[in-house]
Design an enzyme around this catalytic site. Structure first.
Site, PDB file in Angstrom:
ATOM      1  N   HIS A 204       0.856  -1.321  -0.080  1.00  9.25           N
ATOM      2  CA  HIS A 204      -0.095  -0.105  -0.249  1.00  9.25           C
ATOM      3  C   HIS A 204       0.834   1.221  -0.041  1.00  9.25           C
ATOM      4  O   HIS A 204       0.379   2.324  -0.133  1.00  9.25           O
ATOM      5  CB  HIS A 204      -1.076  -0.309   1.274  1.00  9.25           C
ATOM      6  CG  HIS A 204      -0.539   0.288   2.599  1.00  9.25           C
ATOM      7  ND1 HIS A 204      -0.327  -0.766   3.408  1.00  9.25           N
ATOM      8  CD2 HIS A 204       0.053   1.296   3.234  1.00  9.25           C
ATOM      9  CE1 HIS A 204       0.105  -0.339   4.638  1.00  9.25           C
ATOM     10  NE2 HIS A 204       0.406   0.926   4.372  1.00  9.25           N
ATOM     11  N   ASP A 237       0.335  -7.860   1.321  1.00  8.28           N
ATOM     12  CA  ASP A 237       0.740  -6.229   1.589  1.00  8.28           C
ATOM     13  C   ASP A 237       2.126  -6.131   1.670  1.00  8.28           C
ATOM     14  O   ASP A 237       2.557  -5.482   2.762  1.00  8.28           O
ATOM     15  CB  ASP A 237      -0.034  -5.774   2.879  1.00  8.28           C
ATOM     16  CG  ASP A 237       0.011  -3.966   2.961  1.00  8.28           C
ATOM     17  OD1 ASP A 237       0.291  -3.524   1.709  1.00  8.28           O
ATOM     18  OD2 ASP A 237      -0.224  -3.641   3.848  1.00  8.28           O
ATOM     19  N   SER A 319       4.372   2.924   7.920  1.00 11.54           N
ATOM     20  CA  SER A 319       3.991   1.600   6.897  1.00 11.54           C
ATOM     21  C   SER A 319       5.461   1.196   6.007  1.00 11.54           C
ATOM     22  O   SER A 319       6.049   1.966   5.492  1.00 11.54           O
ATOM     23  CB  SER A 319       3.101   1.730   5.969  1.00 11.54           C
ATOM     24  OG  SER A 319       1.760   1.807   6.398  1.00 11.54           O
TER      25      SER A 319
END
Length: 476
Positions: A204, A237, A319
């Site tokens: 992402h 992910d 992230s």
């Protein structure tokens, strides 16, 4: 449990406090309330755009920038700040100072003047004495400052300390900026995987740059490199990017063993929360094998993981960054957070409440190697469609598959094991399965060809069967 990916558009970094003038502020004119000493916070622009789906936000999903207040709340006599602490009332740091008009007469004023003169004389004597002492202590250099004693020895930061781990790991982390063809994008984190220039991060973080976008990676020393997406796995992910013209002195971070991590072990997270690159936070492993289905709510496919849970502060922008153990080994990739639903900093953007989730590095390493090898992810599967609803007491095989397909794939692993629509899977090996997402996350911790034991219920009776997992290539 459903969470959101951490990493949305970056709000502005708090502005530095202005330097107050030396003199006090002028008294307020009669009839007006005195202004507070704090000015309204200027609107700064972040150094990088923040992004990610839904870190956790998806990179590129913009939200209104919060208005962090600087400086701290004013004293009780100052005007109260705005709603939610979004700003303070008028009144500046730099109010001009006017000398009060002298009073006529001698009396008390003369006495005060005499005291002031005495104080000035004493101050002059003290200053002169201080200078003389300092000069005598440092005649060789002429310096007027007194150096601190070094008799205690130099400060040493052992490898096992947080400072020692951070000093070793930071040079191998990067802040990633991803921009799509239409200009959308955001910021995330990654770390050096090998000496060939491969960087591991979250899918992402780079999703906006997958199809013709722009991607850069910046090291803590300021060196910035263009990069390209080598492969991305939406379900896991996980993504791998590669630096263009990678330097020859790259130092990959050492990968640990996430299976051996214990609850209570110390953790260190590195990332760029809200665009603040090279930020280090600490905590512990709060739980293991935490079933997490993370999504930004944009309609894209969810990611499933059997995650490491940590209370190390993780915010949008962390992230893709490494979660390290106390020795500096990577044990996970910071990927998602559980939030309270109301945004942090006065906006809809969420922040850390001490519930962060990381993809175990044992799984991420396997995924990264497949992406480098073929550019596509490979998923383990049982060949059956399960309900994604909570509250079923397990993973129930649906009566109809996705897109009209058969709920149990003919000739697939589940069919060979005798599983049928309506069966409720309650355990995979020794892991309790309470929902479909939990089952998917657990299956994806394995590799195709692994043999697992599945416990299921049919007609009120419990059954156990061995299943050899199949494989699926790609995200479609």
């Amino acid at each position: 449990m459903s969470t959101e990916n951490e990493g949305t558009a970056v709000p502005p970094a708090p502005s530095a406090p202005p330097v107050p003038v030396d003199a006090p502020a002028a008294p307020a004119p009669q009839g007006q309330a005195p202004q507070g000493p704090y000015g309204q916070d200027p609107q700064g622009q972040p150094g990088h755009g923040q992004g990610a789906p839904g870190d956790a936000g998806r990179p590129g999903v913009s939200s209104s920038a919060p208005d962090p207040s600087w400086p701290p709340p004013p004293p009780p006599t100052a005007p109260s700040h705005g709603d939610g602490g979004s700003g303070y009332g008028a009144g500046g740091w730099s109010s001009s100072y006017q000398q009060p008009a002298p009073k006529s007469g001698r009396g008390r004023g003369g006495l005060i003047a005499g005291v002031l003169v005495a104080a000035l004389v004493a101050g002059g004597l003290g200053g002169g004495l201080g200078y003389t002492l300092a000069k005598n202590n440092d005649d060789s250099t002429g310096s007027t400052t007194v150096s601190a004693s070094t008799s205690g020895g130099d400060v040493k930061r052992d490898p096992g300390t947080v400072a020692g781990v951070a000093a070793k790991a930071l040079p191998s982390t990067v802040t990633i900026e991803a921009e799509g063809t239409s200009g959308e994008g955001g910021t995330g984190t990654g770390f050096v995987f090998d000496k060939q220039g491969h960087i591991i991060t979250n899918n992402h973080v780079v999703a906006d740059a997958v199809d013709g976008g722009k991607l850069t990676a910046t090291f803590p020393n300021g060196k910035k490199y263009d990069a390209e997406v080598i492969g991305n796995a939406q379900g896991y992910d996980v993504a791998v990017i590669k630096l263009k013209d990678a330097p020859g002195d790259l130092k990959p971070l050492t990968l640990g063993d996430s299976d051996k991590v214990a609850v209570g072990d110390a953790t260190i997270a590195i990332g760029a929360p809200f665009g603040l690159s090279d930020t280090v936070t600490t905590g512990i492993i709060s739980a293991k094998n935490r079933p997490v289905a993370s999504s930004d709510g944009s309609g894209s496919q969810a990611s499933y993981m059997s995650a490491l849970q940590t209370d190390a502060s993780i915010n949008p922008g962390n992230s893709g960054g490494p979660l390290l153990d106390a020795q500096g080994n990577v044990i996970g990739i910071n990927s998602a957070i559980q939030s309270t639903g109301n945004g942090g900093f006065g906006t809809g953007q969420s922040g850390s409440i001490g519930l962060g989730f990381a993809i175990p590095i044992n799984q991420a390493e396997y995924v990264a190697q497949e992406l480098i090898k073929t550019g596509k992810p490979v998923y383990a599967k049982i060949g059956a469609s399960v309900s994604l609803d909570d509250g079923s007491g397990g993973a129930k095989i649906t009566d109809q598959g996705a897109g009209g397909a058969a709920p149990v794939e003919p000739g697939g692993p589940a069919a060979k094991a005798g599983l049928k629509p309506g069966d409720v899977i309650t355990k995979l090996d020794d892991r309790v399965i309470d929902s479909g997402p939990t089952l998917i996350g657990e299956i994806w911790t394995h590799k195709p060809g692994d043999k697992v034991t599945i416990t299921y219920e049919r007609g009120g009776k419990q059954h156990t069967v061995d299943v050899t997992l199949g494989s699926r290539v790609g995200d479609n």
